[in-house]
Motif scaffolding. Sequence first.
Motif, PDB file in Angstrom:
ATOM      1  N   ALA A  80       0.916  -1.240   0.050  1.00  0.00           N
ATOM      2  CA  ALA A  80      -0.024   0.063   0.150  1.00  0.00           C
ATOM      3  C   ALA A  80       0.826   1.380   0.115  1.00  0.00           C
ATOM      4  O   ALA A  80       1.890   1.286   0.704  1.00  0.00           O
ATOM      5  CB  ALA A  80      -1.029   0.059   1.153  1.00  0.00           C
ATOM      6  N   LYS A  81       0.414   2.136  -0.582  1.00  0.00           N
ATOM      7  CA  LYS A  81       1.166   3.407  -0.984  1.00  0.00           C
ATOM      8  C   LYS A  81       1.468   4.066   0.572  1.00  0.00           C
ATOM      9  O   LYS A  81       2.526   4.745   0.562  1.00  0.00           O
ATOM     10  CB  LYS A  81       0.235   4.516  -1.532  1.00  0.00           C
ATOM     11  N   SER A  82       0.597   4.119   1.445  1.00  0.00           N
ATOM     12  CA  SER A  82       0.648   4.625   2.728  1.00  0.00           C
ATOM     13  C   SER A  82       1.938   3.963   3.588  1.00  0.00           C
ATOM     14  O   SER A  82       2.399   4.520   4.614  1.00  0.00           O
ATOM     15  CB  SER A  82      -0.422   4.483   3.646  1.00  0.00           C
ATOM     16  N   GLU A  83       2.452   2.770   3.088  1.00  0.00           N
ATOM     17  CA  GLU A  83       3.471   2.099   3.832  1.00  0.00           C
ATOM     18  C   GLU A  83       4.933   2.243   3.333  1.00  0.00           C
ATOM     19  O   GLU A  83       5.888   2.278   3.969  1.00  0.00           O
ATOM     20  CB  GLU A  83       3.299   0.681   3.720  1.00  0.00           C
ATOM     21  N   LEU A  84       4.954   3.196   2.262  1.00  0.00           N
ATOM     22  CA  LEU A  84       6.339   3.782   1.500  1.00  0.00           C
ATOM     23  C   LEU A  84       6.461   5.152   1.788  1.00  0.00           C
ATOM     24  O   LEU A  84       5.426   5.932   2.101  1.00  0.00           O
ATOM     25  CB  LEU A  84       6.019   3.287   0.082  1.00  0.00           C
TER      26      LEU A  84
END
Length: 90
Positions: free
Chosen positions: A16-20
Amino acid sequence: MTPPIRTCLGCRGRVAKSELIRLAWNNTTSAVVADGSQVMPGRGCYVHPGCADQVARRKLLGRALRRPVDGEQAAAVLAALAASATQAPA
């Protein structure tokens, strides 16, 4: 609804984008910066904080951003990311 998926530049893992963390080119300073809000214009790339050493070692930022990137400046940004990864609580 599924969250946006992005690929980490270092480990090539899809998460998920939020983890990067997004890295982008800042035109005003002509340097790579961490885009915490993930809204800077232009091309960007995504990295796990723990993969920053791998990205620096393989010199992947220039290709991902499609720009000549100063190795020392990029290494400094990536080192800051790696340091934040080691300090983050598990």
